[in-house]
Write a protein that holds these residues in place. Structure first.
Motif, PDB file in Angstrom:
ATOM      1  N   ALA A 353       1.450 -11.582   2.029  1.00 43.16           N
ATOM      2  CA  ALA A 353       1.571 -10.846   0.773  1.00 43.16           C
ATOM      3  C   ALA A 353       0.529  -9.751   0.617  1.00 43.16           C
ATOM      4  N   THR A 354      -0.439  -9.693   1.512  1.00 45.76           N
ATOM      5  CA  THR A 354      -1.509  -8.697   1.396  1.00 45.76           C
ATOM      6  C   THR A 354      -1.603  -7.890   2.699  1.00 45.76           C
ATOM      7  N   GLU A 355      -2.456  -8.328   3.595  1.00 47.27           N
ATOM      8  CA  GLU A 355      -2.673  -7.554   4.819  1.00 47.27           C
ATOM      9  C   GLU A 355      -1.443  -7.506   5.715  1.00 47.27           C
ATOM     10  N   GLY A 356      -0.650  -8.584   5.749  1.00 48.71           N
ATOM     11  CA  GLY A 356       0.548  -8.569   6.576  1.00 48.71           C
ATOM     12  C   GLY A 356       1.506  -7.465   6.158  1.00 48.71           C
ATOM     13  N   SER A 357       1.759  -7.343   4.854  1.00 45.99           N
ATOM     14  CA  SER A 357       2.628  -6.275   4.371  1.00 45.99           C
ATOM     15  C   SER A 357       1.991  -4.905   4.558  1.00 45.99           C
ATOM     16  N   ALA A 358       0.677  -4.819   4.380  1.00 40.52           N
ATOM     17  CA  ALA A 358      -0.006  -3.542   4.621  1.00 40.52           C
ATOM     18  C   ALA A 358       0.125  -3.121   6.080  1.00 40.52           C
ATOM     19  N   ARG A 359       0.014  -4.075   6.993  1.00 35.28           N
ATOM     20  CA  ARG A 359       0.187  -3.760   8.413  1.00 35.28           C
ATOM     21  C   ARG A 359       1.612  -3.332   8.707  1.00 35.28           C
ATOM     22  N   ALA A 360       2.584  -3.960   8.038  1.00 33.26           N
ATOM     23  CA  ALA A 360       3.970  -3.534   8.213  1.00 33.26           C
ATOM     24  C   ALA A 360       4.132  -2.071   7.825  1.00 33.26           C
ATOM     25  N   LEU A 361       3.431  -1.644   6.769  1.00 32.64           N
ATOM     26  CA  LEU A 361       3.480  -0.261   6.309  1.00 32.64           C
ATOM     27  C   LEU A 361       2.532   0.651   7.079  1.00 32.64           C
ATOM     28  N   MET A 362       1.821   0.074   8.050  1.00 35.34           N
ATOM     29  CA  MET A 362       0.842   0.816   8.846  1.00 35.34           C
ATOM     30  C   MET A 362      -0.200   1.500   7.959  1.00 35.34           C
ATOM     31  N   ALA A 363      -0.650   0.744   6.943  1.00 34.55           N
ATOM     32  CA  ALA A 363      -1.647   1.232   5.991  1.00 34.55           C
ATOM     33  C   ALA A 363      -2.925   0.437   6.172  1.00 34.55           C
ATOM     34  N   ASP A 364      -4.026   1.110   6.479  1.00 34.92           N
ATOM     35  CA  ASP A 364      -5.278   0.395   6.732  1.00 34.92           C
ATOM     36  C   ASP A 364      -6.233   0.427   5.550  1.00 34.92           C
ATOM     37  N   ASP A 365      -5.810   1.008   4.413  1.00 35.50           N
ATOM     38  CA  ASP A 365      -6.715   1.086   3.263  1.00 35.50           C
ATOM     39  C   ASP A 365      -6.225   0.272   2.074  1.00 35.50           C
ATOM     40  N   ILE A 366      -5.202  -0.554   2.277  1.00 35.56           N
ATOM     41  CA  ILE A 366      -4.761  -1.477   1.230  1.00 35.56           C
ATOM     42  C   ILE A 366      -4.598  -2.855   1.864  1.00 35.56           C
ATOM     43  N   GLY A 367      -4.470  -3.878   1.011  1.00 38.50           N
ATOM     44  CA  GLY A 367      -4.227  -5.225   1.502  1.00 38.50           C
ATOM     45  C   GLY A 367      -5.423  -5.871   2.156  1.00 38.50           C
ATOM     46  N   ARG A 368      -6.600  -5.278   2.010  1.00 40.45           N
ATOM     47  CA  ARG A 368      -7.796  -5.790   2.680  1.00 40.45           C
ATOM     48  C   ARG A 368      -8.964  -5.832   1.704  1.00 40.45           C
ATOM     49  N   LEU A 369      -9.782  -6.853   1.821  1.00 39.90           N
ATOM     50  CA  LEU A 369     -11.000  -6.975   1.029  1.00 39.90           C
ATOM     51  C   LEU A 369     -12.153  -6.672   1.969  1.00 39.90           C
ATOM     52  N   THR A 370     -12.323  -5.380   2.246  1.00 37.69           N
ATOM     53  CA  THR A 370     -13.306  -4.972   3.245  1.00 37.69           C
ATOM     54  C   THR A 370     -13.832  -3.592   2.888  1.00 37.69           C
ATOM     55  N   PRO A 371     -15.099  -3.280   3.224  1.00 36.78           N
ATOM     56  CA  PRO A 371     -15.633  -1.949   2.929  1.00 36.78           C
ATOM     57  C   PRO A 371     -14.764  -0.844   3.516  1.00 36.78           C
ATOM     58  N   GLY A 372     -14.543   0.184   2.701  1.00 37.49           N
ATOM     59  CA  GLY A 372     -13.703   1.301   3.094  1.00 37.49           C
ATOM     60  C   GLY A 372     -12.299   1.235   2.535  1.00 37.49           C
ATOM     61  N   ALA A 373     -11.818   0.036   2.244  1.00 34.82           N
ATOM     62  CA  ALA A 373     -10.484  -0.108   1.662  1.00 34.82           C
ATOM     63  C   ALA A 373     -10.509   0.310   0.192  1.00 34.82           C
ATOM     64  N   MET A 374      -9.352   0.694  -0.310  1.00 36.02           N
ATOM     65  CA  MET A 374      -9.248   0.967  -1.735  1.00 36.02           C
ATOM     66  C   MET A 374      -9.473  -0.333  -2.518  1.00 36.02           C
ATOM     67  N   ALA A 375     -10.077  -0.202  -3.673  1.00 33.21           N
ATOM     68  CA  ALA A 375     -10.369  -1.372  -4.503  1.00 33.21           C
ATOM     69  C   ALA A 375      -9.144  -1.738  -5.335  1.00 33.21           C
ATOM     70  N   ASP A 376      -8.057  -2.049  -4.621  1.00 29.72           N
ATOM     71  CA  ASP A 376      -6.841  -2.588  -5.228  1.00 29.72           C
ATOM     72  C   ASP A 376      -6.936  -4.106  -5.102  1.00 29.72           C
ATOM     73  N   LEU A 377      -7.064  -4.797  -6.227  1.00 31.75           N
ATOM     74  CA  LEU A 377      -7.398  -6.219  -6.219  1.00 31.75           C
ATOM     75  C   LEU A 377      -6.500  -6.983  -7.190  1.00 31.75           C
ATOM     76  N   VAL A 378      -6.311  -8.257  -6.891  1.00 30.11           N
ATOM     77  CA  VAL A 378      -5.720  -9.169  -7.849  1.00 30.11           C
ATOM     78  C   VAL A 378      -6.683 -10.328  -8.036  1.00 30.11           C
ATOM     79  N   VAL A 379      -6.835 -10.751  -9.280  1.00 30.53           N
ATOM     80  CA  VAL A 379      -7.712 -11.871  -9.617  1.00 30.53           C
ATOM     81  C   VAL A 379      -6.835 -12.995 -10.143  1.00 30.53           C
ATOM     82  N   LEU A 380      -6.869 -14.126  -9.439  1.00 28.97           N
ATOM     83  CA  LEU A 380      -6.003 -15.248  -9.785  1.00 28.97           C
ATOM     84  C   LEU A 380      -6.771 -16.339 -10.509  1.00 28.97           C
ATOM     85  N   ASP A 381      -6.215 -16.773 -11.629  1.00 29.18           N
ATOM     86  CA  ASP A 381      -6.679 -17.960 -12.336  1.00 29.18           C
ATOM     87  C   ASP A 381      -6.004 -19.156 -11.677  1.00 29.18           C
ATOM     88  N   LEU A 382      -6.777 -19.995 -11.026  1.00 26.36           N
ATOM     89  CA  LEU A 382      -6.217 -21.120 -10.282  1.00 26.36           C
ATOM     90  C   LEU A 382      -5.914 -22.324 -11.162  1.00 26.36           C
TER      91      LEU A 382
END
Length: 432
Positions: A353-382
């Motif tokens: 749902a995150t990096e796998g789909s980003a890799r499918a789209l060949m996008a390296d700046d979304i779907g990742r929680l890593t320096p350099g990526a866009m700060a597109d985030l979801v915060v889940l209440d567990l």
């Protein structure tokens, strides 16, 4: 100014389908994400990042889990208003619900209304990027890119091309499909966070001439993605066989016309032959798993074994899919895999749902929680509902805590969604 977003953090360092979980995931129980100018500049333990950024604005999400924003790799935003329409098979569903609704998108005002509605619903469910089909109307493409730009969202989209087996109000021609797509591509591709996608709906609604025209456009713009549908239902495959009697199989209807490649996104891909799997793997293409749609319309069960051979993305397939939620989509993916004898791990579901789909789209700046990526985030209440909370309270580790939210969560589990570091849901965080 630097912002610090605090909570539990979970990041992938490798593909959990190919690597042991201990090497694929980094989890900080008291973690933080540092954001500057819309991008992640650092992640790690909260105490360390507080020390590194002493003047930062802090938003503390407590024990909520911070992940990369969800990436929905196959949607039809124009079908937002007809989601969960009562049960037809694919072709009947298109004729009964989809085509009448899509005909309304000749009205730019209506297209804009639905584009904004769809993106608001996506953000409410923690989805920060999507790859969408539009309609044949250029205004429908403008509408979704304009709506995304106001939210600073990364969106992939394209004009859906059809020149046969569709109502007269929804047909273009081989030439107009090429001309309209080329003009929209020139206008939008690379404008801010917009990415154009060449979009033949599927082989049955395009003549060979139209498929060839779009194949030519793709060869002229090889940095674009191309999206379509492939082997969704058995009666659809039989229809393709009748329409293309000289083709070796369904995939060959695309390959023959220049529509098979590494940047190809092939939605559903359920009933593939061995030859089709081999060709998709050979060219490095991506297949997109749409589990709620596949069960809702009775299409079949996707083979997760393909993750060993090619990029696999995950998608809601709004509105053939029955939910806007990538949490519900992950739950459906788990259930479908169980029916095929595979128990997907929570880490694998979150990755899809995150990096796998980003890799499918060949996008390296979304779907990742890593320096350099866009700060597109979801915060889940567990512990978003009583049912989830009572199960999460018994959890012995992170995965037991997360899995109930994957299986039973909905938009109530989304405590906050960030796009380029900007919170998109109000009143749900505390700052300090």
């Amino acid at each position: 100014m630097t912002s610090l977003i605090l909570g539990q953090t979970l990041a992938f360092t490798a593909d959990p389908f190919a690597t042991d979980l201990t090497d694929a995931v980094v989890h900080h129980r008291h973690g933080a994400v540092a954001v500057e100018d819309g991008r992640i500049v650092a992640t790690g333990p909260a105490d360390r990042l507080r020390a590194d950024y002493p003047g930062a604005k802090v938003t503390d999400h407590g024990q909520n889990l911070i992940l990369p924003g969800f990436v929905d790799a196959h949607v039809h935003y124009p079908q937002t208003a007809i989601i969960a329409s009562w049960g037809k098979r694919l072709i009947d569903w298109l004729n009964t619900y989809t085509f009448p609704e899509e005909a309304r998108f000749g009205d730019p005002a209506y297209a804009g209304e639905i584009a904004n509605r769809y993106l608001d619903l996506a953000l409410a469910h923690g989805t920060t990027s999507a790859c969408s089909f539009a309609t044949i109307h250029p205004a429908s493409v403008d509408a979704v890119f304009e709506a995304a730009a106001t939210r600073d969202m990364a969106i992939w989209a394209g004009k859906t091309c059809m020149d046969r087996n569709a109502p007269d109000t929804l047909r273009d021609t081989a030439q107009s499909a090429y001309d309209d797509s080329a003009a929209l591509l020139s206008k939008w591709h690379g404008a801010g966070r917009a990415r154009y996608v060449i979009t033949p709906r599927f082989a049955p609604t395009s003549t060979p001439d139209q498929l060839s025209a779009l194949g030519a456009l793709w060869s002229e713009n090889p940095d674009c993605m191309m999206q379509t549908h492939l082997s969704e239902q058995t009666d659809e495959i039989a229809w393709v066989r009748d329409l293309f009697p000289d083709a070796r199989d369904y995939l060959d209807t695309y390959e023959t016309h220049g529509l098979l490649g590494e940047r190809g996104l092939y939605g559903h891909s359920i009933h593939l032959t061995d030859r089709e799997k081999d060709r998709l793997s050979d060219v490095g293409a991506a297949v997109i798993h749409c589990p709620t749609s596949n069960t809702f319309i009775g299409s079949g069960l996707f083979d997760m074994g393909m993750t060993a051979r090619m990029r696999v993305g995950l998608a809601t397939d709004t509105g053939g899919g029955s939910s806007f939620s990538m949490l519900r989509t992950m739950a459906a993916a788990y259930e479908v895999a169980q029916l095929r004898g595979t128990a997907l791990h929570p880490a694998q579901l979150l990755y899809l749902a995150t990096e796998g789909s980003a890799r499918a789209l060949m996008a390296d700046d979304i779907g990742r929680l890593t320096p350099g990526a866009m700060a597109d985030l979801v915060v889940l209440d567990l512990a978003s509902t009583d049912a989830i909370a009572q199960r999460q309270a018994q959890a012995d580790d992170l995965w037991e805590a997360v899995f109930p939210t994957i299986m039973m969560g909905d938009d109530r589990a989304v405590a906050q969604t960030y796009v380029a570091g900007r919170p998109m849901k109000s009143g749900l965080s505390r700052s300090g």
